[in-house]
Design a protein around this motif. Structure first.
Motif, PDB file in Angstrom:
ATOM      1  N   VAL A 230      49.131  46.051  31.010  1.00 46.67           N
ATOM      2  CA  VAL A 230      48.294  44.937  30.575  1.00 46.67           C
ATOM      3  C   VAL A 230      47.414  45.406  29.426  1.00 46.67           C
ATOM      4  N   ARG A 231      47.599  44.797  28.253  1.00 46.75           N
ATOM      5  CA  ARG A 231      46.828  45.159  27.071  1.00 46.75           C
ATOM      6  C   ARG A 231      46.154  43.923  26.503  1.00 46.75           C
ATOM      7  N   GLU A 232      45.068  44.133  25.774  1.00 39.01           N
ATOM      8  CA  GLU A 232      44.340  43.019  25.164  1.00 39.01           C
ATOM      9  C   GLU A 232      44.875  42.774  23.759  1.00 39.01           C
ATOM     10  N   ILE A 233      45.374  41.572  23.552  1.00 40.80           N
ATOM     11  CA  ILE A 233      45.928  41.190  22.245  1.00 40.80           C
ATOM     12  C   ILE A 233      45.264  39.898  21.815  1.00 40.80           C
ATOM     13  N   GLY A 234      44.532  39.954  20.711  1.00 41.26           N
ATOM     14  CA  GLY A 234      43.821  38.768  20.233  1.00 41.26           C
ATOM     15  C   GLY A 234      42.798  38.256  21.213  1.00 41.26           C
ATOM     16  N   GLY A 235      42.153  39.183  21.958  1.00 41.77           N
ATOM     17  CA  GLY A 235      41.136  38.787  22.930  1.00 41.77           C
ATOM     18  C   GLY A 235      41.699  38.277  24.242  1.00 41.77           C
ATOM     19  N   VAL A 236      43.024  38.350  24.415  1.00 48.13           N
ATOM     20  CA  VAL A 236      43.662  37.856  25.646  1.00 48.13           C
ATOM     21  C   VAL A 236      44.410  39.007  26.313  1.00 48.13           C
ATOM     22  N   ALA A 237      44.227  39.155  27.628  1.00 52.20           N
ATOM     23  CA  ALA A 237      44.937  40.184  28.378  1.00 52.20           C
ATOM     24  C   ALA A 237      46.388  39.751  28.574  1.00 52.20           C
ATOM     25  N   VAL A 238      47.325  40.592  28.150  1.00 54.45           N
ATOM     26  CA  VAL A 238      48.748  40.248  28.183  1.00 54.45           C
ATOM     27  C   VAL A 238      49.520  41.377  28.847  1.00 54.45           C
ATOM     28  N   ASP A 239      50.436  41.014  29.739  1.00 53.61           N
ATOM     29  CA  ASP A 239      51.352  41.975  30.351  1.00 53.61           C
ATOM     30  C   ASP A 239      52.505  42.217  29.371  1.00 53.61           C
ATOM     31  N   LEU A 240      52.677  43.449  28.924  1.00 52.60           N
ATOM     32  CA  LEU A 240      53.703  43.755  27.922  1.00 52.60           C
ATOM     33  C   LEU A 240      55.110  43.469  28.438  1.00 52.60           C
ATOM     34  N   ASP A 241      55.341  43.694  29.721  1.00 52.91           N
ATOM     35  CA  ASP A 241      56.661  43.395  30.286  1.00 52.91           C
ATOM     36  C   ASP A 241      56.998  41.920  30.126  1.00 52.91           C
ATOM     37  N   VAL A 242      56.004  41.073  30.369  1.00 51.38           N
ATOM     38  CA  VAL A 242      56.231  39.630  30.268  1.00 51.38           C
ATOM     39  C   VAL A 242      56.361  39.203  28.811  1.00 51.38           C
ATOM     40  N   LEU A 243      55.473  39.707  27.969  1.00 50.00           N
ATOM     41  CA  LEU A 243      55.462  39.297  26.565  1.00 50.00           C
ATOM     42  C   LEU A 243      56.768  39.687  25.858  1.00 50.00           C
ATOM     43  N   LEU A 244      57.202  40.936  26.035  1.00 50.94           N
ATOM     44  CA  LEU A 244      58.360  41.430  25.287  1.00 50.94           C
ATOM     45  C   LEU A 244      59.681  40.884  25.802  1.00 50.94           C
ATOM     46  N   THR A 245      59.704  40.378  27.017  1.00 49.32           N
ATOM     47  CA  THR A 245      60.971  39.890  27.580  1.00 49.32           C
ATOM     48  C   THR A 245      61.073  38.372  27.599  1.00 49.32           C
ATOM     49  N   LYS A 246      60.094  37.679  27.013  1.00 50.50           N
ATOM     50  CA  LYS A 246      60.180  36.219  26.928  1.00 50.50           C
ATOM     51  C   LYS A 246      61.155  35.827  25.823  1.00 50.50           C
ATOM     52  N   PRO A 247      62.228  35.091  26.149  1.00 53.84           N
ATOM     53  CA  PRO A 247      63.218  34.752  25.115  1.00 53.84           C
ATOM     54  C   PRO A 247      62.719  33.754  24.080  1.00 53.84           C
ATOM     55  N   ASP A 248      61.660  32.984  24.408  1.00 57.98           N
ATOM     56  CA  ASP A 248      61.193  31.963  23.464  1.00 57.98           C
ATOM     57  C   ASP A 248      60.211  32.506  22.432  1.00 57.98           C
ATOM     58  N   ILE A 249      59.820  33.774  22.544  1.00 57.58           N
ATOM     59  CA  ILE A 249      58.948  34.390  21.545  1.00 57.58           C
ATOM     60  C   ILE A 249      59.814  35.029  20.463  1.00 57.58           C
ATOM     61  N   PRO A 250      59.611  34.723  19.185  1.00 63.01           N
ATOM     62  CA  PRO A 250      60.464  35.257  18.117  1.00 63.01           C
ATOM     63  C   PRO A 250      60.430  36.780  18.045  1.00 63.01           C
ATOM     64  N   VAL A 251      61.500  37.345  17.512  1.00 67.80           N
ATOM     65  CA  VAL A 251      61.617  38.793  17.373  1.00 67.80           C
ATOM     66  C   VAL A 251      60.504  39.341  16.491  1.00 67.80           C
ATOM     67  N   ASP A 252      60.200  38.653  15.393  1.00 65.62           N
ATOM     68  CA  ASP A 252      59.166  39.130  14.478  1.00 65.62           C
ATOM     69  C   ASP A 252      57.794  39.163  15.144  1.00 65.62           C
ATOM     70  N   SER A 253      57.515  38.217  16.033  1.00 65.30           N
ATOM     71  CA  SER A 253      56.227  38.206  16.730  1.00 65.30           C
ATOM     72  C   SER A 253      56.113  39.405  17.670  1.00 65.30           C
ATOM     73  N   LYS A 254      57.197  39.726  18.360  1.00 61.70           N
ATOM     74  CA  LYS A 254      57.185  40.900  19.242  1.00 61.70           C
ATOM     75  C   LYS A 254      57.049  42.186  18.425  1.00 61.70           C
ATOM     76  N   LYS A 255      57.704  42.216  17.286  1.00 55.16           N
ATOM     77  CA  LYS A 255      57.585  43.368  16.397  1.00 55.16           C
ATOM     78  C   LYS A 255      56.139  43.550  15.945  1.00 55.16           C
ATOM     79  N   TYR A 256      55.457  42.472  15.609  1.00 57.98           N
ATOM     80  CA  TYR A 256      54.054  42.529  15.184  1.00 57.98           C
ATOM     81  C   TYR A 256      53.172  43.093  16.290  1.00 57.98           C
ATOM     82  N   VAL A 257      53.411  42.663  17.529  1.00 50.84           N
ATOM     83  CA  VAL A 257      52.628  43.154  18.667  1.00 50.84           C
ATOM     84  C   VAL A 257      52.816  44.663  18.843  1.00 50.84           C
TER      85      VAL A 257
END
Length: 364
Positions: free
Chosen positions: A78-105
């Motif tokens: 769980v890391r803070e991204i843009g002031g929001v706590a995000v689980d990296l496992d969930v964020l990186l494996t969501k198919p609806d999030i673009p590849v470039d957005s995951k790359k930016y993170v």
């Protein structure tokens, strides 16, 4: 030394965009896709500040295709991204999030990028969870297989005095060259049972194994499943070579179903003893003639496969005649259907108040 092998289940649990993968965890790029990225869940190193050693894999890449590997080691998912706590496992494996957005993170979190490499030392990474991402750009093919992570990366540093054991030093990285060679040899030795298994070995080895067992698979344009079946049954087929049963089994492997094999020598005796008539188009031929009656129509490629393989297993001097039997019945103007005859095709019908049913109609 802990070794993490990236298998199908780990890839399936991640997010794969613009790639396909098979049961052997072989990733192949889809050239028509708009974006290409593979994001895996964090590999658990089982302790905080875990040290990582080496990532290596096999790759086949065309000159116009470029790929990058992003690696990130963290102690907490769980890391803070843009002031929001995000689980990296969930964020990186969501198919609806673009590849470039995951790359930016990954870049914002300090992921290390490696360009066009298939053997990477990870001595600068430290953290309980290791995240791996693969991204591609350009044109051409890209195939990645046998992804493996070693948590240590070398086998020899512990044998030297303490003064030489500085992690990620020049000496450490230099010794890792020899350790990598040793580990690769060890991996090849561990894979020997798989390489000798006709159900798991690479397709290229099937032709070699067939030649060892007296079967030529190179010129038959056979698909992979057929070649594996011939290698698997090579002993039994060679034992039956020159018999009717061998011909039947070869046809069954190629066609996926049984075909009728008629020996004209036996057919002649049967006709004489039973005193029966044979259709005009199927008169007995010579004693060396064999007719194969195949259900359905054959393509030219399928016919080539049959002839090529039967020539290796048929008796000497035997002539093979192939008859294609169309399974679709055809009627002409002389056909008469009795009152109890029913055509097997099903048709949709609609009933209203003006329609009556007689005794010959069957509702299903």
């Amino acid at each position: 030394m802990a070794k993490y092998t990236i298998r199908k289940n780990r890839i399936k649990a991640g997010c794969v965009t613009g790639f396909t993968y098979d049961d052997q965890a072989r990733l192949e790029l889809i050239q028509t896709a708009d974006s290409h990225g593979v994001f895996l869940r964090g590999i658990d190193g089982s302790r905080p500040d875990a040290e990582w050693g080496r990532l290596f894999f096999n790759v086949k890449c065309s000159e116009d295709r470029a790929y990058s590997i992003y690696l990130l080691a963290v102690n907490h998912k769980v890391r803070e991204i843009g002031g929001v706590a995000v689980d990296l496992d969930v964020l990186l494996t969501k198919p609806d999030i673009p590849v470039d957005s995951k790359k930016y993170v990954l870049q914002k979190l300090g992921a290390v990028r490696y360009y066009g490499r298939s053997d990477i030392l990870l001595y600068e990474l430290k953290g309980q969870y290791l995240y791996i991402a693969i991204m591609a750009a350009g044109e051409g093919e890209l195939v990645i297989s046998d992804l493996t992570v070693d948590s240590v990366g070398d086998n020899f540093m512990a044998t030297y005095p303490e003064v030489y054991r500085d992690r990620n030093s020049f000496f450490h990285r230099y010794i890792s060259i020899f350790s990598s060679i040793y580990n690769d040899f060890e991996q090849d030795i561990d894979r020997l049972p798989q390489l000798l298994n006709p159900d798991e070995c690479p397709k290229e080895l099937l032709i070699v194994y067939g030649s060892w067992l007296g079967i030529d698979l190179e010129g038959g344009s056979l698909d992979e499943d057929m070649m594996r079946a011939f290698v698997r049954e090579a002993y039994n087929l060679n034992r039956l070579k020159g018999t009717k049963r061998a011909i039947e089994r070869v046809l069954e492997i190629i066609l996926g179903r049984r075909a009728v094999v008629v020996e004209h020598n036996l057919l002649r005796s049967w006709i004489r003893e039973e005193k029966i008539e044979v259709p005009e188009g199927f008169k007995p031929r010579g004693i060396y003639d064999v007719t194969v009656m195949v259900p359905g129509k054959l393509t030219e490629e399928l016919r080539h496969r049959i002839v090529y393989m039967l020539n290796q297993f048929k008796p000497i001097r035997t002539r093979i005649n192939i008859v294609q039997m169309d399974e679709t019945p055809v009627t002409d103007s002389r056909t008469y259907l009795d009152i109890n005859t029913r055509l097997p095709e099903e048709h949709a019908a609609e009933l209203d108040s003006g329609l009556s049913l007689d005794g010959t109609v069957v509702l299903k």
